[in-house]
Design an enzyme around this catalytic site. Structure first.
Site, PDB file in Angstrom:
ATOM      1  N   LYS A   6       0.076  -2.692   9.387  1.00 43.40           N
ATOM      2  CA  LYS A   6      -0.324  -1.347   8.948  1.00 43.40           C
ATOM      3  C   LYS A   6      -0.166  -0.345  10.098  1.00 43.40           C
ATOM      4  O   LYS A   6       0.481   0.681   9.967  1.00 43.40           O
ATOM      5  CB  LYS A   6      -1.776  -1.355   8.468  1.00 43.40           C
ATOM      6  CG  LYS A   6      -2.129  -2.435   7.444  1.00 43.40           C
ATOM      7  CD  LYS A   6      -1.461  -2.238   6.120  1.00 43.40           C
ATOM      8  CE  LYS A   6      -2.032  -3.144   5.044  1.00 43.40           C
ATOM      9  NZ  LYS A   6      -1.824  -4.588   5.279  1.00 43.40           N
ATOM     10  N   LYS A  65      -7.341   1.039   3.001  1.00 42.12           N
ATOM     11  CA  LYS A  65      -7.040  -0.393   3.044  1.00 42.12           C
ATOM     12  C   LYS A  65      -7.389  -0.962   4.406  1.00 42.12           C
ATOM     13  O   LYS A  65      -7.337  -0.258   5.426  1.00 42.12           O
ATOM     14  CB  LYS A  65      -5.556  -0.634   2.736  1.00 42.12           C
ATOM     15  CG  LYS A  65      -4.584   0.166   3.603  1.00 42.12           C
ATOM     16  CD  LYS A  65      -3.151   0.046   3.092  1.00 42.12           C
ATOM     17  CE  LYS A  65      -2.202   0.941   3.883  1.00 42.12           C
ATOM     18  NZ  LYS A  65      -0.808   0.869   3.364  1.00 42.12           N
ATOM     19  N   ARG A 123      10.356  -2.517  -1.051  1.00 44.86           N
ATOM     20  CA  ARG A 123      10.502  -3.409   0.105  1.00 44.86           C
ATOM     21  C   ARG A 123      11.963  -3.389   0.537  1.00 44.86           C
ATOM     22  O   ARG A 123      12.868  -3.736  -0.237  1.00 44.86           O
ATOM     23  CB  ARG A 123      10.066  -4.821  -0.268  1.00 44.86           C
ATOM     24  CG  ARG A 123      10.471  -5.909   0.722  1.00 44.86           C
ATOM     25  CD  ARG A 123       9.875  -5.731   2.110  1.00 44.86           C
ATOM     26  NE  ARG A 123       8.437  -5.570   2.097  1.00 44.86           N
ATOM     27  CZ  ARG A 123       7.557  -6.564   2.016  1.00 44.86           C
ATOM     28  NH1 ARG A 123       7.990  -7.806   1.942  1.00 44.86           N
ATOM     29  NH2 ARG A 123       6.253  -6.313   2.029  1.00 44.86           N
ATOM     30  N   ARG A 151       8.564  -2.537  -6.123  1.00 37.66           N
ATOM     31  CA  ARG A 151       7.427  -3.189  -6.777  1.00 37.66           C
ATOM     32  C   ARG A 151       6.680  -2.131  -7.569  1.00 37.66           C
ATOM     33  O   ARG A 151       5.996  -1.283  -6.993  1.00 37.66           O
ATOM     34  CB  ARG A 151       6.520  -3.852  -5.744  1.00 37.66           C
ATOM     35  CG  ARG A 151       7.025  -5.148  -5.118  1.00 37.66           C
ATOM     36  CD  ARG A 151       7.973  -4.936  -3.940  1.00 37.66           C
ATOM     37  NE  ARG A 151       7.439  -4.054  -2.918  1.00 37.66           N
ATOM     38  CZ  ARG A 151       6.650  -4.445  -1.900  1.00 37.66           C
ATOM     39  NH1 ARG A 151       6.323  -5.711  -1.763  1.00 37.66           N
ATOM     40  NH2 ARG A 151       6.251  -3.584  -0.999  1.00 37.66           N
ATOM     41  N   ARG A 167      -1.411  -0.191  -7.213  1.00 38.06           N
ATOM     42  CA  ARG A 167      -0.802  -1.133  -6.276  1.00 38.06           C
ATOM     43  C   ARG A 167       0.452  -1.747  -6.898  1.00 38.06           C
ATOM     44  O   ARG A 167       0.407  -2.253  -8.011  1.00 38.06           O
ATOM     45  CB  ARG A 167      -1.780  -2.253  -5.912  1.00 38.06           C
ATOM     46  CG  ARG A 167      -3.057  -1.772  -5.255  1.00 38.06           C
ATOM     47  CD  ARG A 167      -4.048  -2.903  -5.105  1.00 38.06           C
ATOM     48  NE  ARG A 167      -4.420  -3.464  -6.403  1.00 38.06           N
ATOM     49  CZ  ARG A 167      -5.120  -4.585  -6.560  1.00 38.06           C
ATOM     50  NH1 ARG A 167      -5.499  -5.281  -5.499  1.00 38.06           N
ATOM     51  NH2 ARG A 167      -5.416  -5.015  -7.760  1.00 38.06           N
ATOM     52  N   ASP A 179       8.044  -1.151   4.008  1.00 41.56           N
ATOM     53  CA  ASP A 179       7.633  -0.655   2.704  1.00 41.56           C
ATOM     54  C   ASP A 179       7.769   0.852   2.684  1.00 41.56           C
ATOM     55  O   ASP A 179       7.248   1.548   3.569  1.00 41.56           O
ATOM     56  CB  ASP A 179       6.192  -1.059   2.401  1.00 41.56           C
ATOM     57  CG  ASP A 179       6.040  -2.563   2.187  1.00 41.56           C
ATOM     58  OD1 ASP A 179       7.076  -3.238   1.990  1.00 41.56           O
ATOM     59  OD2 ASP A 179       4.904  -3.050   2.213  1.00 41.56           O
ATOM     60  N   GLU A 234       4.315   0.693   5.608  1.00 43.21           N
ATOM     61  CA  GLU A 234       3.968  -0.532   6.324  1.00 43.21           C
ATOM     62  C   GLU A 234       5.233  -1.140   6.912  1.00 43.21           C
ATOM     63  O   GLU A 234       6.349  -0.882   6.444  1.00 43.21           O
ATOM     64  CB  GLU A 234       3.301  -1.571   5.404  1.00 43.21           C
ATOM     65  CG  GLU A 234       1.939  -1.175   4.888  1.00 43.21           C
ATOM     66  CD  GLU A 234       1.233  -2.295   4.124  1.00 43.21           C
ATOM     67  OE1 GLU A 234       1.690  -3.450   4.212  1.00 43.21           O
ATOM     68  OE2 GLU A 234       0.235  -2.009   3.455  1.00 43.21           O
ATOM     69  N   ASN A 272       6.257  -5.054   7.686  1.00 42.64           N
ATOM     70  CA  ASN A 272       5.844  -6.444   7.515  1.00 42.64           C
ATOM     71  C   ASN A 272       6.681  -7.347   8.406  1.00 42.64           C
ATOM     72  O   ASN A 272       7.908  -7.352   8.319  1.00 42.64           O
ATOM     73  CB  ASN A 272       6.000  -6.856   6.051  1.00 42.64           C
ATOM     74  CG  ASN A 272       5.080  -6.060   5.137  1.00 42.64           C
ATOM     75  OD1 ASN A 272       3.975  -6.473   4.856  1.00 42.64           O
ATOM     76  ND2 ASN A 272       5.540  -4.893   4.685  1.00 42.64           N
TER      77      ASN A 272
END
Length: 325
Positions: A124, A159, A209, A224, A232, A272, A280, A282
């Site tokens: 994050k 979050k 993504r 997504r 979400r 993301d 984000e 990852n």
């Protein structure tokens, strides 16, 4: 070549959608050997990091996708590369594993993603390195700061810094009657740092993504898309994955990050993007290899295998995936 993967318990892995399985299958298809171990199999003794590893024979059947050999105690220096693919949580045991892997790295072992980089890139908080692409964001424990951010932006996502799969992600509007308890819950009464970001309405079109492999940008994202009534998009939270060609903005962000992340030792990263914003980065065990490959025809596993073999100093002819970039 011999490759060792540190991953979750094999019986828990869903091969039909697992990116690590796609990686291993691509390597095995090229005639290389893959081995599996878990975090508890790692240990250090007399200056050397070793592990109890099992060789894997892979099958196309997603229900019976592997056969494992007997455990063998080996020095990590005996592998051509070691790949850390353990899913979060990123807890102290994960950190200890990176210490063990860093000792192996110092002895000449190729470790991906690089142990220090795994520690340095909170998934994050690391958007702060590329703040020109990030939405208005705050990281804090103090409820007064979080409340002021919500008042300013009116519609906010809150979050924890150590979550995954959409867990404990809340949308909070300024007039939400549950606002205080949400902030208290996510921050654990101010004892845990949280991230707040201005809500991005383009989430309805998907949380995209984008995969980065050895400094190269995969030309398709997996959007997504949240199910009705959800904010979400995470697949683990019921989102629907749709492979899409990268937009100009997607590619701009991907190309800006791909080189620096690879320079820091990130063989595989997943960024993301929602709308025009990076939300984000990852790095622990980025996913979506299978979904992008199945829907677009672009073989992400092949690109990964060629990149890994190349990183080990072996020249490859290049996959069709690599040629398409």
């Amino acid at each position: 070549m011999d490759f060792a993967f540190i991953l979750d318990p094999l019986p828990q892995i869903k091969a039909y959608k697992d990116s690590t399985v796609a990686m291993m299958r691509s390597l095995a298809a090229r005639g290389h050997h893959v081995h599996a171990l878990e975090q508890h199999d790692l240990y250090w003794r007399d200056g050397e990091t070793r592990a109890s590893a099992r060789s894997l024979t892979l099958a196309a059947d997603d229900h019976a996708w592997y056969a494992e050999g007997e455990p063998a105690d080996r020095s990590l220096t005996g592998f051509d590369a070691v790949l850390m693919r353990k899913d979060p949580p990123f807890d102290m045991e994960y950190v200890y594993s990176t210490y063990l892997l860093e000792v192996a790295e110092a002895a000449g072992v190729r470790v991906f993603n690089r142990p220090q980089a795994l520690r340095d890139y909170n998934e994050k908080m690391s958007i702060a390195r590329f703040r020109e692409f990030a939405p208005p964001s705050l990281v804090a424990r103090d409820a007064r700061l979080i409340d002021a951010f919500i008042d300013e932006h009116r519609d906010v996502i809150v979050k924890p810094l150590d979550g995954m799969g959409g867990t404990s992600v809340f949308r909070v509007r300024h007039d939400d009657p549950n606002r205080n308890v949400i902030v208290e819950t996510v921050s654990q009464l101010g004892t845990r740092s949280v991230m707040a970001q201005r809500f991005i309405p383009e989430i309805v079109d998907g949380d995209k993504r984008i995969l980065l492999v050895a400094g190269r940008v995969v030309p398709y994202s997996l959007a997504r898309i949240p199910r009705p009534g959800e904010t979400r998009g995470n697949l683990a939270a019921g989102g629907r994955g749709v492979a899409l060609p990268l937009s100009p903005r997607d590619r701009e962000i991907g190309e800006a990050l791909a080189g620096p992340l690879w320079a820091d030792g990130m063989l595989v990263a997943g960024i993301d993007v929602i709308g025009a914003y990076l939300t984000e980065i990852n790095v622990t065990s980025p996913t979506c290899f299978v979904e992008i490959t199945e829907q677009s025809g672009f073989d992400v596993g092949a690109l990964f295998a060629d990149a890994l073999i190349g990183a080990c100093g072996v020249r490859t002819g290049g996959s069709r995936a690599g040629a398409d970039l």
